[in-house]
Design a protein around this motif. Structure first.
Motif, PDB file in Angstrom:
ATOM      1  N   LYS A  36      13.616-144.928  74.410  1.00  0.00           N
ATOM      2  CA  LYS A  36      14.083-144.135  73.268  1.00  0.00           C
ATOM      3  C   LYS A  36      15.613-144.089  73.301  1.00  0.00           C
ATOM      4  CE  LYS A  36       9.874-142.659  72.112  1.00  0.00           C
ATOM      5  NZ  LYS A  36       9.233-142.892  70.784  1.00  0.00           N
ATOM      6  N   PRO A  37      16.279-145.098  72.736  1.00  0.00           N
ATOM      7  CA  PRO A  37      17.739-145.215  72.844  1.00  0.00           C
ATOM      8  C   PRO A  37      18.527-143.995  72.373  1.00  0.00           C
ATOM      9  CG  PRO A  37      16.797-147.243  71.994  1.00  0.00           C
ATOM     10  CD  PRO A  37      15.684-146.233  72.015  1.00  0.00           C
ATOM     11  N   ASP A  38      17.986-143.218  71.445  1.00  0.00           N
ATOM     12  CA  ASP A  38      18.720-142.066  70.916  1.00  0.00           C
ATOM     13  C   ASP A  38      18.437-140.776  71.668  1.00  0.00           C
ATOM     14  OD1 ASP A  38      19.878-143.615  68.901  1.00  0.00           O
ATOM     15  OD2 ASP A  38      18.182-143.306  67.554  1.00  0.00           O
ATOM     16  N   PHE A  39      17.514-140.824  72.622  1.00  0.00           N
ATOM     17  CA  PHE A  39      17.147-139.628  73.362  1.00  0.00           C
ATOM     18  C   PHE A  39      17.963-139.503  74.646  1.00  0.00           C
ATOM     19  CE2 PHE A  39      12.525-138.975  71.701  1.00  0.00           C
ATOM     20  CZ  PHE A  39      13.019-138.950  70.407  1.00  0.00           C
ATOM     21  N   LYS A  40      18.125-138.256  75.106  1.00  0.00           N
ATOM     22  CA  LYS A  40      18.838-137.995  76.358  1.00  0.00           C
ATOM     23  C   LYS A  40      18.121-136.914  77.161  1.00  0.00           C
ATOM     24  CE  LYS A  40      23.515-139.262  74.869  1.00  0.00           C
ATOM     25  NZ  LYS A  40      24.934-138.822  74.774  1.00  0.00           N
ATOM     26  N   LEU A  41      18.389-136.915  78.466  1.00  0.00           N
ATOM     27  CA  LEU A  41      17.880-135.852  79.327  1.00  0.00           C
ATOM     28  C   LEU A  41      18.804-134.644  79.231  1.00  0.00           C
ATOM     29  CD1 LEU A  41      16.973-137.854  82.572  1.00  0.00           C
ATOM     30  CD2 LEU A  41      15.417-137.117  80.740  1.00  0.00           C
ATOM     31  N   LEU A  42      18.205-133.467  79.215  1.00  0.00           N
ATOM     32  CA  LEU A  42      18.962-132.217  79.223  1.00  0.00           C
ATOM     33  C   LEU A  42      18.497-131.396  80.426  1.00  0.00           C
ATOM     34  CD1 LEU A  42      20.814-130.006  78.045  1.00  0.00           C
ATOM     35  CD2 LEU A  42      18.892-129.300  76.586  1.00  0.00           C
ATOM     36  N   VAL A  43      19.394-131.193  81.383  1.00  0.00           N
ATOM     37  CA  VAL A  43      19.070-130.485  82.626  1.00  0.00           C
ATOM     38  C   VAL A  43      19.198-128.978  82.441  1.00  0.00           C
ATOM     39  CG1 VAL A  43      19.804-130.100  85.019  1.00  0.00           C
ATOM     40  CG2 VAL A  43      19.743-132.425  84.077  1.00  0.00           C
ATOM     41  N   TYR A  44      18.133-128.257  82.831  1.00  0.00           N
ATOM     42  CA  TYR A  44      18.120-126.804  82.768  1.00  0.00           C
ATOM     43  C   TYR A  44      18.404-126.155  84.118  1.00  0.00           C
ATOM     44  CZ  TYR A  44      16.010-126.815  78.053  1.00  0.00           C
ATOM     45  OH  TYR A  44      15.759-126.967  76.714  1.00  0.00           O
ATOM     46  N   ASP A  45      18.062-126.839  85.188  1.00  0.00           N
ATOM     47  CA  ASP A  45      18.307-126.299  86.527  1.00  0.00           C
ATOM     48  C   ASP A  45      18.267-127.435  87.537  1.00  0.00           C
ATOM     49  OD1 ASP A  45      18.914-124.286  88.317  1.00  0.00           O
ATOM     50  OD2 ASP A  45      16.830-123.747  88.699  1.00  0.00           O
ATOM     51  N   ALA A  46      19.029-127.280  88.600  1.00  0.00           N
ATOM     52  CA  ALA A  46      19.084-128.318  89.638  1.00  0.00           C
ATOM     53  C   ALA A  46      19.158-127.618  90.997  1.00  0.00           C
ATOM     54  CB  ALA A  46      20.272-129.247  89.391  1.00  0.00           C
ATOM     55  N   ALA A  47      20.159-127.949  91.806  1.00  0.00           N
ATOM     56  CA  ALA A  47      20.294-127.292  93.109  1.00  0.00           C
ATOM     57  C   ALA A  47      20.576-125.803  92.899  1.00  0.00           C
ATOM     58  CB  ALA A  47      21.414-127.944  93.910  1.00  0.00           C
ATOM     59  N   ARG A  48      19.925-124.990  93.711  1.00  0.00           N
ATOM     60  CA  ARG A  48      20.014-123.525  93.547  1.00  0.00           C
ATOM     61  C   ARG A  48      20.279-122.853  94.889  1.00  0.00           C
ATOM     62  NH1 ARG A  48      14.494-121.484  91.911  1.00  0.00           N
ATOM     63  NH2 ARG A  48      14.992-122.586  89.977  1.00  0.00           N
ATOM     64  N   PRO A  49      21.344-122.062  94.995  1.00  0.00           N
ATOM     65  CA  PRO A  49      21.579-121.328  96.241  1.00  0.00           C
ATOM     66  C   PRO A  49      20.412-120.382  96.529  1.00  0.00           C
ATOM     67  CG  PRO A  49      23.522-121.283  94.840  1.00  0.00           C
ATOM     68  CD  PRO A  49      22.414-121.851  94.005  1.00  0.00           C
ATOM     69  N   ASN A  50      20.093-120.205  97.793  1.00  0.00           N
ATOM     70  CA  ASN A  50      18.976-119.341  98.161  1.00  0.00           C
ATOM     71  C   ASN A  50      19.230-117.889  97.764  1.00  0.00           C
ATOM     72  OD1 ASN A  50      17.353-117.920 100.893  1.00  0.00           O
ATOM     73  ND2 ASN A  50      16.297-119.311  99.511  1.00  0.00           N
ATOM     74  N   SER A  51      20.498-117.503  97.678  1.00  0.00           N
ATOM     75  CA  SER A  51      20.822-116.139  97.243  1.00  0.00           C
ATOM     76  C   SER A  51      20.308-115.895  95.830  1.00  0.00           C
ATOM     77  CB  SER A  51      22.335-115.912  97.299  1.00  0.00           C
ATOM     78  OG  SER A  51      23.026-116.900  96.529  1.00  0.00           O
ATOM     79  N   ALA A  52      20.377-116.915  94.966  1.00  0.00           N
ATOM     80  CA  ALA A  52      19.858-116.795  93.604  1.00  0.00           C
ATOM     81  C   ALA A  52      18.331-116.784  93.607  1.00  0.00           C
ATOM     82  CB  ALA A  52      20.377-117.942  92.738  1.00  0.00           C
ATOM     83  N   GLN A  53      17.733-117.457  94.582  1.00  0.00           N
ATOM     84  CA  GLN A  53      16.268-117.479  94.687  1.00  0.00           C
ATOM     85  C   GLN A  53      15.725-116.064  94.894  1.00  0.00           C
ATOM     86  OE1 GLN A  53      14.729-120.385  94.271  1.00  0.00           O
ATOM     87  NE2 GLN A  53      12.626-119.686  94.558  1.00  0.00           N
ATOM     88  N   TYR A  54      16.442-115.275  95.692  1.00  0.00           N
ATOM     89  CA  TYR A  54      16.030-113.889  95.916  1.00  0.00           C
ATOM     90  C   TYR A  54      16.069-113.086  94.622  1.00  0.00           C
ATOM     91  CZ  TYR A  54      15.594-113.924 101.008  1.00  0.00           C
ATOM     92  OH  TYR A  54      15.157-114.142 102.291  1.00  0.00           O
ATOM     93  N   LYS A  55      17.074-113.340  93.791  1.00  0.00           N
ATOM     94  CA  LYS A  55      17.187-112.616  92.516  1.00  0.00           C
ATOM     95  C   LYS A  55      16.020-112.956  91.594  1.00  0.00           C
ATOM     96  CE  LYS A  55      22.247-112.470  92.656  1.00  0.00           C
ATOM     97  NZ  LYS A  55      23.505-112.921  91.986  1.00  0.00           N
ATOM     98  N   LEU A  56      15.655-114.244  91.547  1.00  0.00           N
ATOM     99  CA  LEU A  56      14.534-114.660  90.712  1.00  0.00           C
ATOM    100  C   LEU A  56      13.226-114.058  91.230  1.00  0.00           C
ATOM    101  CD1 LEU A  56      15.351-118.459  90.172  1.00  0.00           C
ATOM    102  CD2 LEU A  56      15.918-116.539  88.690  1.00  0.00           C
ATOM    103  N   TRP A  57      13.065-114.052  92.533  1.00  0.00           N
ATOM    104  CA  TRP A  57      11.857-113.521  93.178  1.00  0.00           C
ATOM    105  C   TRP A  57      11.701-112.027  92.865  1.00  0.00           C
ATOM    106  CZ3 TRP A  57       7.637-115.258  95.593  1.00  0.00           C
ATOM    107  CH2 TRP A  57       6.948-114.433  96.475  1.00  0.00           C
TER     108      TRP A  57
END
Length: 234
Positions: A96-117
C-alpha cells in the motif's frame, strides 16, 4: 575564480551555524530520553523518517486522560527492534504505497508502567483481570525492555484506518483471537478486520508476533528473551 572564492566564503560562513543547529537539536533531548539513548535504544524516526509517531501516553488521549510520559515525546526501541519496524514499514508500502505506520507507544520506562497499573484501580478493573490489560510492573512489560510496539496504519490523508476500536480499548472487541466471533455477532465488520490484517501482515512479515488481546500490540521477541538480553528501562 571569483565565484569559487565567494562559494568558499559562504561554506565557511555556514559551517558554524550548521554545528550550532546540530548542538541545539541535541540540547532538546530531555533527561529521560538521554537516559534511554545511553541504554542503547534508538529513536525510531532517525532510522526511518517515514514512520509516524504520536505517543498516546505523552498526551491526554489515553485511558488515563493525562500525560503519563512527561518529557518522553519520541519513540525509542532496541536497535534490532527498530530495524524490524523499519522493514515492516517497507513491506507495508510495497503493498500500500500511500499508507504509513503510526506508532502509539514503544519503549516505556518502568516508572510509567506503575502509573498505568495503578490507573486500572480507578477504572474498577478487578485485580485478577489487571494483567490482561497492563503487565505487572514488578515483572515488566515487553515495552519496558524496548521490545514491543503499539501502532496502527494511516491512509494517504494520514487518517488512521478503522480498526473497529480505539487504541487501548478494553474488551473482546479489541482481541484478535475474538475477531471471528465479533464478526458473527455483527460487532466488527469484514472491512475492519481486513484493515487489521493490513497491519498484521506487514508486522508478521518483519518478524513481530501478534498479541491475542490487543490488535495494536506486537512483540519483537518473547519477554523471557528480552529480559535476558536487555535491562529494564527505569
Amino acid at each position: 575564480m571569483q565565484v569559487y572564492k565567494v562559494l568558499l566564503c559562504v561554506i565557511f560562513f555556514l559551517i558554524p551555524f550548521s554545528v550550532s543547529a546540530q548542538k541545539k537539536q541535541q540540547d532538546k533531548i530531555s533527561p529521560i530520553e538521554q537516559k534511554m539513548l545511553d541504554q542503547g535504544l534508538v529513536n525510531i524516526k532517525t532510522l526511518n523518517p517515514e514512520i509516524l509517531v504520536e505517543l498516546k501516553y505523552a498526551t491526554p488521549d489515553n485511558f488515563m486522560k493525562k500525560n503519563v510520559y512527561g518529557e518522553l515525546t519520541h519513540a525509542y526501541l532496541q536497535p534490532e527492534m527498530a530495524k524490524k519496524l523499519s522493514r515492516a514499514s517497507s513491506f507495508l508500502q510495497q503493498e500500500k504505497p500511500d499508507f504509513k505506520l503510526l506508532v502509539y507507544d514503544a519503549a516505556r520506562p518502568n516508572s510509567a508502567q506503575y502509573k498505568l497499573w495503578d490507573a486500572l484501580d480507578d477504572l474498577k478493573i478487578p485485580p485478577r483481570s489487571k494483567t490482561q490489560y497492563v503487565a505487572d510492573p514488578k515483572i515488566g512489560s515487553n515495552h519496558n525492555f524496548g521490545c514491543a510496539i503499539d501502532l496502527t496504519v494511516v491512509d494517504e490523508n494520514q487518517k488512521p484506518l478503522d480498526m473497529g476500536t480505539s487504541y487501548d480499548f478494553f474488551g473482546p472487541l479489541a482481541y484478535p483471537r475474538s475477531e471471528q466471533e465479533m464478526l458473527r455477532q455483527g460487532k466488527l465488520t469484514s472491512k475492519q478486520i481486513a484493515n487489521r490484517n493490513i497491519l498484521r501482515k506487514a508486522m508478521i512479515k518483519a518478524g513481530f508476533t501478534v498479541n491475542t488481546t490487543e490488535w495494536w500490540h506486537f512483540d519483537g521477541m518473547s519477554k523471557k528473551q528480552a529480559r535476558a538480553k536487555y535491562g529494564m528501562i527505569k
